[in-house]
Design an enzyme around this catalytic site. Structure first.
Site, PDB file in Angstrom:
ATOM      1  CG  ASP A  67      47.970 -10.199 -12.690  1.00  0.00           C
ATOM      2  OD1 ASP A  67      48.201 -11.440 -11.566  1.00  0.00           O
ATOM      3  OD2 ASP A  67      47.525 -10.383 -13.635  1.00  0.00           O
ATOM      4  CG  ASN A 136      38.404  -7.555 -21.151  1.00  0.00           C
ATOM      5  OD1 ASN A 136      39.428  -8.581 -21.235  1.00  0.00           O
ATOM      6  ND2 ASN A 136      38.527  -7.153 -19.791  1.00  0.00           N
ATOM      7  CG  HIS A 138      42.084  -9.139 -19.207  1.00  0.00           C
ATOM      8  ND1 HIS A 138      41.142  -8.998 -18.289  1.00  0.00           N
ATOM      9  CD2 HIS A 138      43.107 -10.533 -19.018  1.00  0.00           C
ATOM     10  CE1 HIS A 138      40.953 -10.136 -17.323  1.00  0.00           C
ATOM     11  NE2 HIS A 138      42.220 -11.099 -18.281  1.00  0.00           N
ATOM     12  CD  GLU A 143      40.169  -5.712 -17.080  1.00  0.00           C
ATOM     13  OE1 GLU A 143      40.084  -6.411 -18.081  1.00  0.00           O
ATOM     14  OE2 GLU A 143      39.968  -6.290 -15.873  1.00  0.00           O
TER      15      GLU A 143
HETATM   16  P1  PGA Z   1      41.318 -17.514 -16.957  1.00  0.00           P
HETATM   17  O1  PGA Z   1      42.110 -16.497 -17.626  1.00  0.00           O
HETATM   18  O2  PGA Z   1      42.817 -18.286 -17.649  1.00  0.00           O
HETATM   19  O3  PGA Z   1      41.055 -18.222 -16.013  1.00  0.00           O
HETATM   20  O4  PGA Z   1      40.638 -17.699 -18.363  1.00  0.00           O
HETATM   21  C1  PGA Z   1      42.449 -16.138 -18.251  1.00  0.00           C
HETATM   22  C2  PGA Z   1      42.741 -14.505 -18.070  1.00  0.00           C
HETATM   23  O5  PGA Z   1      42.242 -13.458 -17.396  1.00  0.00           O
HETATM   24  O6  PGA Z   1      44.144 -13.946 -18.449  1.00  0.00           O
END
Ligand code: PGA
Length: 255
Positions: A67, A136, A138, A143
């Site tokens: 992304d 969450n 994702h 999302e």
């Molecule tokens: P993080 O993010 O590795 O900073 O916890 C993971 C994500 O949001 O996919």
């Protein structure tokens, strides 16, 4: 699902790096799907060291990132392009024309999404996709939703994601509200998936991903039906899984 519980973040990072290095040894021209965020940082650092030591090489690899923030260009220090340059690409033997990241400044987003999908397809599909997981649930920027969004698309970021990512910005108001992300189908088409989760704030999400119903409200739950998923969690993120001991946990390897 193959679940490996590593002692801590450092052990998790080493295991993940070894899997990616192994992929590059077995198939030097692998197509790798890569992720940003805090979790893969240790993995990338370990890979940098392995490349320096001659134990791994990206010289024939192609990479596709999950992304990019919509509205940020490659020179923006908050862009994922910049993140990847800083943390991996400029530090290993990666060829710049083999790096693929959605264009956050694309004028026609719809075209950019289709172009990205086409590029993945033209390179033969992703051999190994690295994933983190949001609190969450994702994966990429897919999302929680009422349906699984299939292919690369423009996403409105969740409030929870904006809050979680605000730590990388001076002001929460600076966090972009939209991103271009591979879709669930794009991710599910990867031949192998390697998901990393670290820290106790991910424990309940990891539990739901593994034992919960498969539902778009928890996007990572879809991985239950992918044929080749390896999940590496540290002990803190495995807290929820530990409660399931005594039930069918034969596929969990604790190290
Ligand atoms: P993080 O993010 O590795 O900073 O916890 C993971 C994500 O949001 O996919």
């Amino acid at each position: 699902m193959r679940i490996v519980i590593a002692k801590d973040y450092q052990a998790l990072s080493k295991k993940a790096a070894h899997i990616i290095a192994g992929q590059l040894i077995m198939k030097p021209d692998s197509v790798l799907g890569l992720a940003t965020g805090s979790t893969p940082l240790g993995t990338y650092q370990t890979l940098v060291t392995m490349v320096e030591d001659g134990l791994a090489s990206f010289s024939q690899a192609q990479t596709f990132n999950l992304d990019e923030y919509y509205g940020l260009g490659p020179q923006d220090p908050q862009s994922y392009y910049y993140f990847m340059q800083q943390n991996l690409f400029s530090r290993v033997d990666m060829r710049s024309n083999c790096i693929h990241i959605p264009d956050g400044l694309a004028g026609d987003v719809q075209m950019e999404c289709l172009r990205y999908e086409e590029q993945i397809r033209r390179h033969g599909g992703i051999d190994l996709q690295l994933l983190g997981i949001g609190r969450n649930g994702h994966i990429g920027f897919n999302e929680p939703d009422l349906k699984f969004e299939a292919i690369t698309h423009l996403v409105a970021l969740d409030q929870d994601t904006i809050e979680a990512n605000a730590r990388f910005f001076d002001e929460p108001s600076q966090v972009p509200r939209q991103a271009i992300s591979m879709g669930i189908k794009t991710i599910m088409h990867a031949r192998k998936i390697l998901l990393l989760a670290s820290g106790k704030e991910k424990a309940s999400t990891v539990y739901q991903m593994v034992y919960g119903d498969i539902r778009p409200e928890l996007p990572a739950s879809v991985l239950q039906i992918h044929p080749d998923v390896t999940i590496i969690v540290d002990e803190a993120a495995a807290e929820g899984l530990a409660q399931m001991r005594g039930t069918d946990t034969s596929y969990i390897r604790i190290e």
